[in-house]
Design a protein around this motif. Sequence first.
Motif, PDB file in Angstrom:
ATOM      1  N   ILE A   1       1.168  -1.157  -0.006  1.00 47.72           N
ATOM      2  CA  ILE A   1       0.450  -0.430  -0.050  1.00 47.72           C
ATOM      3  C   ILE A   1       0.848   1.183  -0.035  1.00 47.72           C
ATOM      4  O   ILE A   1       0.483   2.151  -0.183  1.00 47.72           O
ATOM      5  N   GLU A   2       1.218   0.789   0.251  1.00 49.28           N
ATOM      6  CA  GLU A   2       2.685   2.447   1.124  1.00 49.28           C
ATOM      7  C   GLU A   2       3.680   2.568  -0.399  1.00 49.28           C
ATOM      8  O   GLU A   2       4.101   3.827  -1.009  1.00 49.28           O
ATOM      9  N   SER A   3       3.621   1.604  -0.978  1.00 48.00           N
ATOM     10  CA  SER A   3       4.518   1.325  -2.062  1.00 48.00           C
ATOM     11  C   SER A   3       4.168   2.083  -3.255  1.00 48.00           C
ATOM     12  O   SER A   3       4.304   3.207  -4.568  1.00 48.00           O
ATOM     13  N   ALA A   4       2.483   1.780  -3.446  1.00 49.57           N
ATOM     14  CA  ALA A   4       1.948   1.657  -4.413  1.00 49.57           C
ATOM     15  C   ALA A   4       1.813   3.811  -4.259  1.00 49.57           C
ATOM     16  O   ALA A   4       1.305   4.444  -5.309  1.00 49.57           O
TER      17      ALA A   4
ATOM     18  N   LYS B   1      -5.992   4.011  -6.722  1.00 47.40           N
ATOM     19  CA  LYS B   1      -6.635   3.161  -6.070  1.00 47.40           C
ATOM     20  C   LYS B   1      -6.293   1.230  -6.339  1.00 47.40           C
ATOM     21  O   LYS B   1      -4.623   1.516  -6.808  1.00 47.40           O
ATOM     22  N   LEU B   2      -6.235   0.802  -5.253  1.00 51.49           N
ATOM     23  CA  LEU B   2      -5.238  -1.395  -5.440  1.00 51.49           C
ATOM     24  C   LEU B   2      -6.620  -0.721  -5.342  1.00 51.49           C
ATOM     25  O   LEU B   2      -7.295  -1.635  -4.854  1.00 51.49           O
TER      26      LEU B   2
ATOM     27  N   PHE C   1      -9.578  -2.304   3.015  1.00 52.14           N
ATOM     28  CA  PHE C   1     -10.082  -3.336   1.633  1.00 52.14           C
ATOM     29  C   PHE C   1     -11.828  -3.170   1.095  1.00 52.14           C
ATOM     30  O   PHE C   1     -11.905  -3.390   2.251  1.00 52.14           O
ATOM     31  N   VAL C   2     -12.239  -2.524   0.214  1.00 50.47           N
ATOM     32  CA  VAL C   2     -14.232  -2.871   0.705  1.00 50.47           C
ATOM     33  C   VAL C   2     -14.404  -3.921  -1.045  1.00 50.47           C
ATOM     34  O   VAL C   2     -13.591  -3.695  -2.262  1.00 50.47           O
TER      35      VAL C   2
ATOM     36  N   GLU D   1     -10.876  -3.277  -3.504  1.00 47.74           N
ATOM     37  CA  GLU D   1     -10.057  -1.736  -3.606  1.00 47.74           C
ATOM     38  C   GLU D   1      -9.956  -1.316  -2.780  1.00 47.74           C
ATOM     39  O   GLU D   1     -10.857  -1.000  -1.147  1.00 47.74           O
ATOM     40  N   ARG D   2      -9.160  -0.258  -2.707  1.00 44.68           N
ATOM     41  CA  ARG D   2      -9.392   0.293  -1.342  1.00 44.68           C
ATOM     42  C   ARG D   2      -8.388   1.731  -2.146  1.00 44.68           C
ATOM     43  O   ARG D   2      -8.031   1.872  -3.032  1.00 44.68           O
ATOM     44  N   THR D   3      -8.957   2.803  -1.821  1.00 41.83           N
ATOM     45  CA  THR D   3      -8.400   3.663  -2.714  1.00 41.83           C
ATOM     46  C   THR D   3      -7.417   4.566  -1.959  1.00 41.83           C
ATOM     47  O   THR D   3      -7.750   4.781  -0.391  1.00 41.83           O
ATOM     48  N   LEU D   4      -6.169   5.140  -2.454  1.00 39.67           N
ATOM     49  CA  LEU D   4      -5.121   5.674  -1.416  1.00 39.67           C
ATOM     50  C   LEU D   4      -5.332   7.029  -1.744  1.00 39.67           C
ATOM     51  O   LEU D   4      -6.177   7.864  -2.221  1.00 39.67           O
TER      52      LEU D   4
END
Length: 168
Positions: free
Chosen positions: A115-118, A125-126, A146-147, A163-166
């Motif tokens: 997550i941090e790298s993204a 988003k991931l 994540f949802v 998905e997870r919004t960043l």
Amino acid sequence: MSTPQLKFEIATINSQEISDSEISELLTQVYVGGGFTTSEEAISLFEPSAVRARGVLIGAREIQQSKLAGFIILVPPDSPARRLAKSNEAELHLLGVKPEYRQHGLGRMLANAAIESAGHLGCSKLILWTQPSMSSAQRLYESIGFVHISNIERNGREFKVYERTLCA
């Protein structure tokens, strides 16, 4: 007598730092041994050069013995391995922790490192997907934001998409 606390080093892995046999062994233990993939499918799905080509491998080594304990792949927006993410989104592939290293928070550490790298890549988003039977993975993903957004079918199997919004 208490069990010593295991310590892990989490870092991006380059090709010289991980052998083909380490990749194959980990993925076979986790996915074939866990009943999520057949050994026949694993031959093509987990071919080490193809695994490396997906994106950035973030690995964990147990510090005392320097053994590969787990890894996750961050698939960046420009990777041909990206399947569901849109532009400026990344995917997470193949989170795996060897059975002997589970219950130490390692899956969470690897996912958080990805997550941090993204975020450093500027992704908005991931996206990831997991089999319905991978309930412990789903609990982990949900616990870190994540949802579950949909279900898909690929190669005759159903997957839950998350998905997870960043933060931008």
